[in-house]
Design a protein around this motif. Structure first.
Motif, PDB file in Angstrom:
ATOM      1  N   GLU A 181       0.827  -1.206   0.000  1.00 44.31           N
ATOM      2  CA  GLU A 181       0.000   0.000   0.000  1.00 44.31           C
ATOM      3  C   GLU A 181       0.862   1.257   0.000  1.00 44.31           C
ATOM      4  O   GLU A 181       0.447   2.298  -0.491  1.00 44.31           O
ATOM      5  CB  GLU A 181      -0.897   0.014   1.250  1.00 44.31           C
ATOM      6  CG  GLU A 181      -1.950  -1.080   1.295  1.00 44.31           C
ATOM      7  CD  GLU A 181      -3.125  -0.805   0.389  1.00 44.31           C
ATOM      8  OE1 GLU A 181      -3.230   0.343  -0.097  1.00 44.31           O
ATOM      9  OE2 GLU A 181      -3.927  -1.721   0.152  1.00 44.31           O
ATOM     10  N   ARG A 376      -8.572  -8.130   7.614  1.00 43.26           N
ATOM     11  CA  ARG A 376      -7.517  -7.575   6.761  1.00 43.26           C
ATOM     12  C   ARG A 376      -7.370  -8.384   5.470  1.00 43.26           C
ATOM     13  O   ARG A 376      -7.088  -7.847   4.412  1.00 43.26           O
ATOM     14  CB  ARG A 376      -6.185  -7.574   7.510  1.00 43.26           C
ATOM     15  CG  ARG A 376      -5.995  -6.423   8.470  1.00 43.26           C
ATOM     16  CD  ARG A 376      -4.549  -6.367   8.954  1.00 43.26           C
ATOM     17  NE  ARG A 376      -4.309  -5.165   9.739  1.00 43.26           N
ATOM     18  CZ  ARG A 376      -4.284  -5.129  11.054  1.00 43.26           C
ATOM     19  NH1 ARG A 376      -4.467  -6.238  11.733  1.00 43.26           N
ATOM     20  NH2 ARG A 376      -4.059  -4.004  11.707  1.00 43.26           N
ATOM     21  N   LYS A 378      -9.573  -9.825   3.752  1.00 41.00           N
ATOM     22  CA  LYS A 378     -10.688  -9.679   2.813  1.00 41.00           C
ATOM     23  C   LYS A 378     -10.354  -8.777   1.623  1.00 41.00           C
ATOM     24  O   LYS A 378     -10.869  -8.957   0.532  1.00 41.00           O
ATOM     25  CB  LYS A 378     -11.935  -9.159   3.530  1.00 41.00           C
ATOM     26  CG  LYS A 378     -12.705 -10.260   4.264  1.00 41.00           C
ATOM     27  CD  LYS A 378     -14.016  -9.734   4.811  1.00 41.00           C
ATOM     28  CE  LYS A 378     -14.890 -10.875   5.310  1.00 41.00           C
ATOM     29  NZ  LYS A 378     -15.360 -11.745   4.224  1.00 41.00           N
ATOM     30  N   LYS A 379      -9.464  -7.817   1.848  1.00 41.18           N
ATOM     31  CA  LYS A 379      -9.138  -6.919   0.736  1.00 41.18           C
ATOM     32  C   LYS A 379      -8.300  -7.613  -0.331  1.00 41.18           C
ATOM     33  O   LYS A 379      -8.071  -7.059  -1.412  1.00 41.18           O
ATOM     34  CB  LYS A 379      -8.436  -5.654   1.231  1.00 41.18           C
ATOM     35  CG  LYS A 379      -7.053  -5.856   1.789  1.00 41.18           C
ATOM     36  CD  LYS A 379      -6.484  -4.509   2.233  1.00 41.18           C
ATOM     37  CE  LYS A 379      -5.071  -4.658   2.778  1.00 41.18           C
ATOM     38  NZ  LYS A 379      -4.506  -3.358   3.206  1.00 41.18           N
ATOM     39  N   ASN A 384     -11.999  -8.341  -5.565  1.00 45.46           N
ATOM     40  CA  ASN A 384     -11.571  -6.973  -5.257  1.00 45.46           C
ATOM     41  C   ASN A 384     -10.315  -6.592  -6.028  1.00 45.46           C
ATOM     42  O   ASN A 384     -10.219  -5.497  -6.598  1.00 45.46           O
ATOM     43  CB  ASN A 384     -11.307  -6.829  -3.761  1.00 45.46           C
ATOM     44  CG  ASN A 384     -12.558  -6.989  -2.923  1.00 45.46           C
ATOM     45  OD1 ASN A 384     -13.659  -6.750  -3.407  1.00 45.46           O
ATOM     46  ND2 ASN A 384     -12.398  -7.403  -1.674  1.00 45.46           N
TER      47      ASN A 384
END
Length: 405
Positions: A181, A376, A378-379, A384
């Motif tokens: 990120e 966390r 799940k992203k 997605n």
């Protein structure tokens, strides 16, 4: 250029090129196989290409892919171009010039170029893409400096050169994806359309997995051993498993009951000697290489996942552990701090800090940690990430036509 536009308008087949040091494996029957570079991974590029040329370092096996416990890689439209190890002395002095020509030929054919970094093959791919004034996309999966600096004296000598290559390759890219990120973006900034999208892809996560983790935590007996696990090659020293072995040795001498399970291929003799010298040979188990489905079952059986690496990008194994609601600890390396709680982090190689964290873990209810980790993960669900990639891939494909106009 006008010919390209006309061809695209009437339905010309788009050719993509994927470059990486891999490695990819080819078994004794000529079948390409791997555990992480898979058919599912390659399928994402076929959203915008009809054919994908995979220029990749390839190693030949003397057994079948089933015997090697690897996944078969097959997808209509895939073409593999095998490259030897250009990082070796022989590769640098002899093979590089020969295979630079091979890579150049593939770059000339390609409409869309996906260069995964760090990688010597991708450095060469980018060199020719820029020379031919072709747009390219970088997939920033790790740090060249860390990758080479942690590989002995020879690695330290080439680390600055590889770092600058990656820095330049990313800076001049037309499109970029990063697995982190924030961390890799700061170290290797780009001046282009960029997104964060991990190379990890998880199917939709089931709440039942989290419920199973809750049940495991609640039912654990006080006198039962606390089982720590790590998934990584056991012959790669920068993965840091030795620090967990030394930590559990120190803790067990103080009366704790920790065990350590290591999943991964390679020669385990180095780590085995450490376990023996630390007096925990009976507490350290080498599980060997596993398929992903087997890894998930194993993750459900352990109590804590450890990622003690000295070098990483955004570790796939850690994300997979989070997806099973597994409490996790890790070093403050690369993208690891983006994934787990601050109180679960330690300085790389710092055995006393590892011990302190593990002691604290024995005192608390891990249900909250399990829930946070599952959320966390799940992203990283496939849908997605695919939505993100689909958008930037289409922008890249469209820009080819726009630029030619």
């Amino acid at each position: 250029m006008n010919f390209l536009i006309n061809s695209l308008e009437v339905g010309k087949k788009m050719i993509g090129l994927f470059s990486f040091d891999g490695p990819m494996y080819r078994d004794c029957n000529g079948v390409y196989c791997n555990t992480t570079i898979t058919s599912e991974m390659f399928s994402r590029y076929f959203q915008v290409v009809d054919k994908l040329i995979v220029v990749i370092r390839t190693m030949h096996l003397e057994v079948t892919y089933e015997e090697a416990n690897l996944k078969k890689v097959e997808f209509n439209g895939l073409e593999f171009v095998e490259i030897p190890n250009l990082n070796s002395i022989n590769g640098f002095l002899i093979d590089r010039q020969k295979y630079k020509k091979v890579i150049k030929e593939q770059v000339e054919k390609a409409d869309l170029i996906f260069a995964r970094m760090p990688s010597v093959i991708s450095d060469i791919t980018i060199y020719y893409a820029r020379k031919m004034k072709k747009q390219y996309m970088v997939e920033v999966g790790g740090c060249a400096w860390d990758a080479y600096w942690n590989h002995g004296l020879k690695g330290k000598l080439v680390a600055p050169y590889m770092f600058l290559n990656e820095l330049k390759g990313v800076k001049h890219a037309d499109f970029a994806t990063y697995v982190t990120e924030d961390w890799l973006q700061k170290r290797y900034p780009s001046n282009c359309n960029a997104i964060s999208a991990s190379n990890v892809y998880l199917e939709e996560l089931s709440e039942e997995v989290l419920n199973m983790r809750y049940k495991k935590i609640r039912s654990k007996k006080k006198d039962a051993p606390m089982i720590i696990g790590t998934t990584a090659a056991v012959n790669v020293k920068y993965k840091g498993q030795e620090y967990i072995i030394k930590a559990i040795s120190e803790l067990n001498r103080k009366g704790f009951n920790f065990e350590y399970e290591l999943v991964g291929g390679g020669d385990n003799s180095y780590l085995k000697k450490i376990a023996e010298s630390e007096g925990v040979a009976d507490k350290v188990r080498f599980k060997g290489l596993m398929l992903q489905s087997e890894v998930f079952k194993w993750l459900d059986s352990i109590d804590v996942y450890a990622q003690p690496s000295k070098q990483e990008g955004l570790p796939r194994a850690l994300i997979e552990a989070l997806s099973r609601g597994c409490p996790a600890i890790g070093s403050m390396t690369a993208g690891i701090p983006e994934l787990i709680q601050p109180n679960m982090l330690f300085e790389k190689g710092h055995i006393k800090q590892i011990c302190s964290i593990l002691i604290e873990i024995t005192k608390v209810d891990l249900s909250t940690v399990a829930s946070e980790n599952f959320s966390r993960a799940k992203k990283f669900e496939l849908e997605n990430l695919d939505n993100k990639r689909r958008k930037i891939y289409k922008e890249y494909s469209k820009s080819i036509i726009t630029k030619c106009n």
